[in-house]
Design an enzyme around this catalytic site. Structure first.
Site, PDB file in Angstrom:
ATOM      1  N   ASP A   4      -9.250  -2.840 -12.305  1.00  0.00           N
ATOM      2  CA  ASP A   4     -10.777  -1.973 -10.999  1.00  0.00           C
ATOM      3  C   ASP A   4     -10.097  -2.186  -9.636  1.00  0.00           C
ATOM      4  OD1 ASP A   4     -11.487  -0.062 -10.355  1.00  0.00           O
ATOM      5  OD2 ASP A   4     -13.846  -1.929 -11.055  1.00  0.00           O
ATOM      6  N   LEU A   5      -9.615  -1.037  -9.345  1.00  0.00           N
ATOM      7  CA  LEU A   5      -9.146  -0.590  -7.679  1.00  0.00           C
ATOM      8  C   LEU A   5      -9.935  -1.087  -7.124  1.00  0.00           C
ATOM      9  CD1 LEU A   5      -7.080   2.513  -8.606  1.00  0.00           C
ATOM     10  CD2 LEU A   5      -6.144   0.531  -8.342  1.00  0.00           C
ATOM     11  N   ALA A  18      -6.354   7.001  -9.423  1.00  0.00           N
ATOM     12  CA  ALA A  18      -6.675   7.318  -8.002  1.00  0.00           C
ATOM     13  C   ALA A  18      -7.669   7.953  -8.213  1.00  0.00           C
ATOM     14  CB  ALA A  18      -5.856   8.427  -7.321  1.00  0.00           C
ATOM     15  N   TYR A  72     -10.708  13.846   0.727  1.00  0.00           N
ATOM     16  CA  TYR A  72      -9.566  13.266  -0.656  1.00  0.00           C
ATOM     17  C   TYR A  72      -8.338  13.090   0.205  1.00  0.00           C
ATOM     18  CZ  TYR A  72      -6.949  13.769  -4.288  1.00  0.00           C
ATOM     19  OH  TYR A  72      -5.831  13.598  -5.369  1.00  0.00           O
ATOM     20  N   LYS A  92      -5.791   9.613   0.745  1.00  0.00           N
ATOM     21  CA  LYS A  92      -4.849   9.668  -0.090  1.00  0.00           C
ATOM     22  C   LYS A  92      -3.805   9.082   1.092  1.00  0.00           C
ATOM     23  CE  LYS A  92      -3.836  10.198  -4.099  1.00  0.00           C
ATOM     24  NZ  LYS A  92      -3.575   9.312  -4.543  1.00  0.00           N
TER      25      LYS A  92
END
Length: 300
Positions: free
Chosen positions: A36-37, A60, A125, A129
């Site tokens: 799990d990120l 992502a 977002y 990133k």
């Protein structure tokens, strides 16, 4: 060569798995529940057990509009999670190929963005990133960051499949015409990743590391993209769908989108010899893949 890729259902993950099966490259998709990120400990454990030659960081948080109200989750996955994947790669001596986005730019530039242009994301977002790019570079010098845009494929949810699904019940669609980008096939992203992975495992040259732009050649607005989809659908025996070209102001969303998402791919072409085909050509390949499935629910 053994490649591990984060996630299980994403477009790039599914495209890599297909290409791996076609080429004989061993590719393992690693995701929830075992990894799990949002849980760094699970990331380190997963890759320590697999010990791949290359890690592709593809998973992502991609819900662009929801990110505006879920900033903490977006940063947890896209920034802290990406950094943890890169750190896990460094611990086992593996390079990491991290997938990023056009959303790290504001979209105000008149021409295509190069890797040297200043980043200035205009959404949560995009900021998450960009933070992920920074985290990856900080913890693992043996990295390649690939910024891409407007990704579509036979897998998952994407603009191409949405247009085909809507065409089953609609004869007329309103589509934004003042946002410009480079539609990109995830299957071709996977092809590029395999080339890059092979090179960075064999060659330690610093010039092969860093940030690169990877998109389909040419440019289009969302309305251009939709018109091309429906033209191809009509040639394949489907129904006629009219596209009404509208401004972004007529289709408000919680998150702002870059008006210009075009990315210049010259650096990748010079360094790796990779330049993706013209986007219309690539789109037809994916369209035929979908059309050949034959199911009325093929766009789901």
């Amino acid at each position: 060569m053994r490649i591990a890729v984060t996630g299980k259902q994403g477009q790039i993950v599914q495209s890599l798995l297909r290409r791996g099966a076609e080429t004989g490259v061993e590719i393992s998709a690693v995701g929830r529940p075992e990894m799990d990120l949002a849980n760094p400990a699970s990331i380190a454990a997963a890759f320590s057990a697999l010990r791949p030659d290359v890690i592709v960081s593809a998973a992502a948080y991609t819900a662009v509009d929801k990110a505006e109200s879920e900033a903490e989750l977006a940063f947890s996955v896209n920034a802290a999670g990406a950094g943890a994947v890169a750190e896990a790669a460094a611990r086992i001596g593996a390079p990491v190929i991290h997938i990023s986005t056009d959303y790290v730019f504001s979209g105000d530039k008149a021409s295509a963005y190069s890797e040297e242009d200043a980043t200035a994301p205009i959404s949560v977002y995009g900021r998450s990133k960009l933070a992920g790019e920074t985290a990856v570079a900080a913890v693992n010098p043996n990295h390649v960051i690939l910024r891409t845009a407007w990704v579509y494929s036979p897998f998952g949810s994407n603009f191409l499949k949405t247009m085909l699904r809507l065409s089953e019940t609609r004869d007329h669609l309103r589509v934004v015409a003042d946002q410009t980008g480079c539609p990109t096939s995830a299957l071709e992203i996977a092809d590029a990743i395999l080339v890059i992975a092979t090179r960075i495992v064999a060659d330690p040259a610093p010039s092969l590391r860093g940030t690169f732009h990877l998109t389909g050649s040419g440019q289009a607005s969302w309305a251009d993209f939709a018109e091309e989809i429906f033209a191809e659908l009509l040639k394949s025996g489907g129904k006629k769908v009219e596209v009404e070209r509208i401004p972004t102001a007529d289709y408000p969303t919680p998150a702002r989108r870059p008006a210009n998402s075009r990315l210049n791919g010259d650096k990748l072409a010079k360094t790796y010899g990779i330049r993706l085909p013209e986007w219309k050509q690539s789109m037809m390949v994916v369209m035929q893949d979908l059309l050949n499935k034959g199911s009325l629910r093929r766009w789901a």
